[in-house]
Scaffold this active site. Structure first.
Site, PDB file in Angstrom:
ATOM      1  N   ASP B 342      56.542  40.556  41.258  1.00 53.84           N
ATOM      2  CA  ASP B 342      57.382  41.390  42.132  1.00 53.84           C
ATOM      3  C   ASP B 342      57.359  40.918  43.584  1.00 53.84           C
ATOM      4  O   ASP B 342      58.029  41.482  44.429  1.00 53.84           O
ATOM      5  CB  ASP B 342      56.932  42.861  42.056  1.00 53.84           C
ATOM      6  N   ASP B 378      50.128  43.111  57.766  1.00 51.80           N
ATOM      7  CA  ASP B 378      49.577  43.066  56.418  1.00 51.80           C
ATOM      8  C   ASP B 378      49.082  41.651  56.097  1.00 51.80           C
ATOM      9  O   ASP B 378      49.816  40.670  56.264  1.00 51.80           O
ATOM     10  CB  ASP B 378      50.710  43.464  55.459  1.00 51.80           C
ATOM     11  N   ASN B 379      47.839  41.552  55.672  1.00 49.20           N
ATOM     12  CA  ASN B 379      47.276  40.271  55.234  1.00 49.20           C
ATOM     13  C   ASN B 379      47.585  39.079  56.147  1.00 49.20           C
ATOM     14  O   ASN B 379      48.096  38.057  55.673  1.00 49.20           O
ATOM     15  CB  ASN B 379      47.773  39.940  53.823  1.00 49.20           C
ATOM     16  N   GLU B 407      45.342  43.502  59.526  1.00 48.69           N
ATOM     17  CA  GLU B 407      44.812  44.046  58.264  1.00 48.69           C
ATOM     18  C   GLU B 407      44.278  42.872  57.456  1.00 48.69           C
ATOM     19  O   GLU B 407      44.894  42.419  56.506  1.00 48.69           O
ATOM     20  CB  GLU B 407      45.905  44.798  57.492  1.00 48.69           C
ATOM     21  N   TYR B 520      52.548  53.874  44.644  1.00 45.99           N
ATOM     22  CA  TYR B 520      53.483  53.736  43.524  1.00 45.99           C
ATOM     23  C   TYR B 520      54.224  55.021  43.162  1.00 45.99           C
ATOM     24  O   TYR B 520      55.030  55.026  42.262  1.00 45.99           O
ATOM     25  CB  TYR B 520      52.740  53.213  42.283  1.00 45.99           C
TER      26      TYR B 520
END
Lengths: 657, 657
Positions: B342, B378-379, B407, B520
């Site tokens: 995904d 993010d990351n 992060e 989710y």
């Protein structure tokens, strides 16, 4: 901040050690010692890294040493400094693209990914190998292309072999693309790292009291010094001594007729820094002295003091090298309002500084050519640091076996900077550190901080300038204590021998130095006196030579002993381990319980072991961590134990099996 | 090693601090914080040194600050970073030749040196002043020459005045000749150094269960969040979510129809990183949300995750920005043999990397223009570090009030490097540090090592990705303990609020994260629940705002408390001092004796003082160092004491005088 373009690489080397100020100054090593280089290296994501240590001997070849990844992204590699002189090392790293691909490929194979998918990945591996082949040498190129073909043909087991990985590693076009700072390693010969120095005034070496000794008289003393186990004989200045404003006994501003003057008031009409005092026998006697020393495997260290008496030939020949006062007279040394009219300092910043600097360097070269390789430099901190950088680098480049000892009893940063810029040995504050707290704190600084990378201590319990209260009042036990501390805490140490070994310790009433100081008068000593400390000197120096543990500085560890007047420590090197227990009290008996870290020492927790007192010869059988020790200073204020791990038990005998 | 010529100066600057890797990276400060710069500076011999701190605001003027000499040849100077953006500082030093001359001259005068000799020295002083006059500005030149004439005329008292010294200092031609490394200071606004973050999923903010909340629903929650005392509302990604390989409930690889997908699977035909999910109300709703937040004095932080779902518009518009497999398909994220189909990672090293990097930077600029100044990235550690250097420098240069939170839950060196290269806040290992030993060791690293100069921790007890065992099993006391630790140990902290405040802490059976994870699915929360921890949040945030001591990181000091399940520490800032005592045991009562360092806290040893428990309101009267504390976790597992120094005694009343 570096510009972005310099940084546009995925690999970052975050630190390299050992180093001094990020590589601004060299680290120091002794021949045969290893450099364990560590680099922090990171990359974004999860790719594999390769790192190599590049080691170059100056003017020689470069060696590439693979580095291995340890904890916390630290990569390590080791090399040994094999010859005196300069080495450099740096770290190179790169993303191992093929290795990363291969690792993922293996995980796919192990995870049961279907062959159709593996074949897609194989094409990627093939493309990488083809890229690597472009600039590879012919053989490697052909092999790389052959593997690429095999992958492209769909041979799914082919990448599991080691050979393509090895080939890829050696031919990666990005190999070594990220480079760390270059760090210099200054490698000294053994004597800079392990040596016992003995200082004496050659003019006090005659047998008949009141007579000016010669260097031939001094030669006659060398065998005794060698027998005591010393490696280096160090002579205060041996040059002609000025008469203008000559100092008399005990630094009296006016010398009486016949007084010999201070050897540090260098220069007379007979010559300057490259002449030898005629009462010492002149240059020929010096040459004989060096020869005699070398025959006994002793080395000669000379005292180099860059200052001139008013009678030094340079005062007339090179007035441009001295600072003038406004009335045209040469400026003598002073600490206003005090005047030191017997000494003219040199002006290192004079207009003719280049000729002066060369002349000073030539003084070293003069003595080097006469066989001297070791110099004790007087007060280097009162000369520009830049002079020492310039002078020491040039001399060591030509003669990598030179050893310079900085006699800088000054502020910490200056002492450390002199060591950074090239001095191989340094005088220390040991001479003034006497309590357990003082000794522990100072030794921790010298052995466990980055100081250990560049500052190599030379411990002296006394000098002609310093007689500490502790020695002056503590008698024989104090002298033994301080000698053993110097000789066991530091692999390099020295002693101003004659007064020390005879326990002559009368302090001058006004100063922390010897009364009736040899700096200003001739003394006579008994050179073979079994009641003196000569016996102790001999035994301790023997112990140092027999025990590798005492030949290093970094391996010092203090031991817990519950008595503030007792100091305990150990040093180990491979199988050799020495434990010293020293009473710091020269008067009263002291006792304490020392705690041995059995595991660190490789000792059995559940079985006895032997402790051999190398001074007294007693063999103790110990077991466990804690051991009670009582020290009676008038018997022997120190214990130097060698640990003998093995104690036989009944299980060692045949019949037990 | 630097060449000799670069070093030919008598002055050596041996170190400058604070700095990061000798100036390779900036140090960080908050507006209004001071930089206490220290330099080790030495010179040969005994001459006086002058040192100045040169501080430049980028694009602004340079200020020169005199440095004062302290212990061990350390010189210090201080400046305050007054505005966000970049500053630089460096140290300059020189030999104060006139000052040295003047000092010696004074000692001559004081020592009674005869006038005739003084007059010779005066000529030297005059010569120096004349030399200084050569390049001086006209006024100064005339004054210097006038003094020189006075000296030359034999005015023996003239050099004792202050004025010639001041003039000489400012006009020394060698002034500032030795220069240290230049160190950059990256100055952030207050919110980077003191802030409470609140994270929630806007789609879970509807009042009716099962309904996809909009950003207008989320706006309605802002007042409650503000009332709890938070400063920043942080939203996970708000963009359109892909449908290809969409993840279902609890990371199920196949979503059921109607499941909303993970907000981190960014991009659909509706748009990518610069679009807002239509079910959230699109861009107009976002603009209303920002406006509503700002009205309440809240700031909005957005989550920037540089990855794309297979449905992201860039996949078709810019296939060149993605990595292809050998069969031409785009490479999805994977950790072989696991696949994350995904998500498509971006290829930062693709041929068109420049256009990609610009496009990514444009994403930040898009949201900056819509009023966002705070980004949680993010990351970042899976993208090239060079990208962040490039991107953050450009953005911060234009918008100095930006705050980037990294992060990066990854290896220590990578986390620290991201902070060095520009991230203003960083996630930390706090989330996994629970025992006294773990917390103490980690906090010492963050507050007492050089890390404090560049790494600004943002403590989170939980995140949507991490629900630690301690919270999962420890109930309400555990949640209070971890919240208070985060909020009092670190001035910047955050909480993933809704499940935390409602003590919803069911762990997923296979992973250290929440079951029924909001990543989710859509959840519904009670936004005004007096039985929840909302009350504790409000009280603790109030305490933080009222007490300056809790608004700093460097001032943390741990206190001795003889219980391994209790942690005690204090922070002080000027007159404000806070002592926290935390039980780490969420189940049983614990007691211990805490030792207060009265002198460090400015407390009287011989008189009582008050300790006000800011959570419970109790006022304890204490005296002396040792105090017994018992904590019953189900009542309140923590104490936050404010020290009130003053307790009145009979001596304070009028009648006592």
């Amino acid at each position: 901040m570096k510009s972005v373009s310099e940084r546009w690489s995925r690999v970052f080397i975050t630190s390299v050690s050992p180093c001094v100020q990020e590589g601004d100054w060299p680290i120091k090593r002794i021949v045969g010692e290893s450099v364990n280089a560590t680099a922090g290296i990171i990359v974004d994501g999860h790719d594999r890294l390769c790192a190599r240590l590049h080691v170059t001997r100056l003017g020689g070849a470069t060696e590439e040493i693979p580095m291995t990844q340890g904890h916390n992204d630290e990569y390590t590699g080791t090399f040994i400094a094999e010859a005196p002189g300069l080495y450099t090392y740096h770290v190179r790293a790169w993303v191992d693209r093929y290795g990363s691909w291969q690792e993922q490929y293996k995980r796919r194979v192990d995870g049961g990914v279907p062959e159709t998918e593996l074949k897609v990945e194989l094409l990627e591996g093939a493309a990488l190998l083809k890229e690597y082949a472009v600039n590879a040498h012919r053989d490697a190129r052909e092999q790389l292309l052959a593997f690429a073909d095999e992958y492209a043909a769909g041979s799914v087991r082919a990448p599991l072999a080691q050979e393509p990985l090895r080939l890829a590693l050696e031919n990666d076009p990005q190999r070594g693309s990220v480079k760390s700072t270059v760090i210099t390693v200054d490698v000294d010969r053994e004597l800079a790292g392990f040596a016992a120095w003995y200082e004496f005034f050659p003019r006090s070496s005659a047998s008949v009291p009141g007579i000016h000794g010669t260097l031939d008289d001094a030669s006659a003393r060398l065998e005794g010094i060698r027998d005591m186990g010393f490696d280096i004989v160090y002579l205060p200045p041996i040059h002609p001594i000025g008469t203008t404003f000559r100092k008399g006994k005990d630094n009296n501003p006016e010398a009486q007729p016949g007084e010999p003057g201070s050897p540090w008031a260098i220069g007379s009409p007979d010559g300057g820094h490259t002449s030898v005092h005629k009462d010492l026998g002149g240059l020929p006697a010096f040459d004989r002295f060096v020869k005699a020393a070398n025959k006994l495997n002793l080395e000669v260290a000379l005292d180099i003091a860059f200052q001139c008496s008013p009678d030094h030939p340079w005062v007339k020949e090179h007035p441009e090298w001295f600072k003038k006062r406004a009335d045209g007279s040469i400026r003598y040394a002073e600490n206003p309002p005090k005047k030191y009219q017997d000494v003219f300092p040199l002006d290192f910043e004079c207009v003719e500084w280049r000729t002066l600097w060369e002349a000073l360097k030539d003084i070293f070269e003069f003595w080097i050519k006469r066989g001297v390789r070791i110099f004790r430099v007087d007060n280097p901190h009162t000369k520009p640091l830049a002079f020492w950088i310039w002078c020491l680098a040039r001399l060591r480049n030509k003669y990598p076996d030179l050893i310079f000892l900085a006699e800088a009893f000054t502020r910490p940063k200056t002492m450390y900077t002199l060591a950074k810029l090239g001095f191989n040995n340094s005088y220390t504050y040991f001479t003034w550190r006497h309590t357990k707290e003082e000794l522990t704190t100072y030794l921790q600084e010298l052995t466990t901080t980055n100081v250990v990378e560049y500052f190599r201590p030379n411990f002296w319990p006394n000098t002609p300038d310093i007689l500490h209260e502790y020695l002056a009042s503590g008698g024989r036990p104090a002298h033994i204590i301080r000698f053993v501390l110097a000789a066991t805490l530091s692999p390099v140490y020295g002693v101003y021998g004659p007064p020390y070994e005879h326990l002559v310790a009368n302090q001058h009433p006004d100063r922390e130095e010897y009364a009736d100081n040899e700096k200003y008068e001739i003394r006579t000593w008994n050179w073979n006196d079994l009641d003196s400390l000569q016996t102790i000197f001999r035994r301790v120096n023997r112990i140092r030579k027999d025990n590798a543990a005492l030949q290093q500085m970094r391996n010092l560890r203090f031991l817990d002993i519950q008595n503030p007047l007792m100091l305990a420590y150990y040093k180990s090197a491979g199988p050799n381990a020495i434990v010293c227990v020293v009473s710091l009290d020269p008067f009263q008996a002291q006792e304490g319980v020392v705690r041995l870290p059995l595991e660190d020492l490789g000792l059995p927790a559940a079985a006895p072991f032997q402790m051999l007192d190398l001074l007294g010869g007693e063999r103790y059988i110990w077991q466990g961590n804690h051991h009670h020790i009582r020290i009676e200073p008038h018997v022997m204020p120190v214990r130097i134990f060698q640990i003998l791990r093995r104690v036989r038990t009944e299980a060692d005998f045949d019949y037990f099996v």
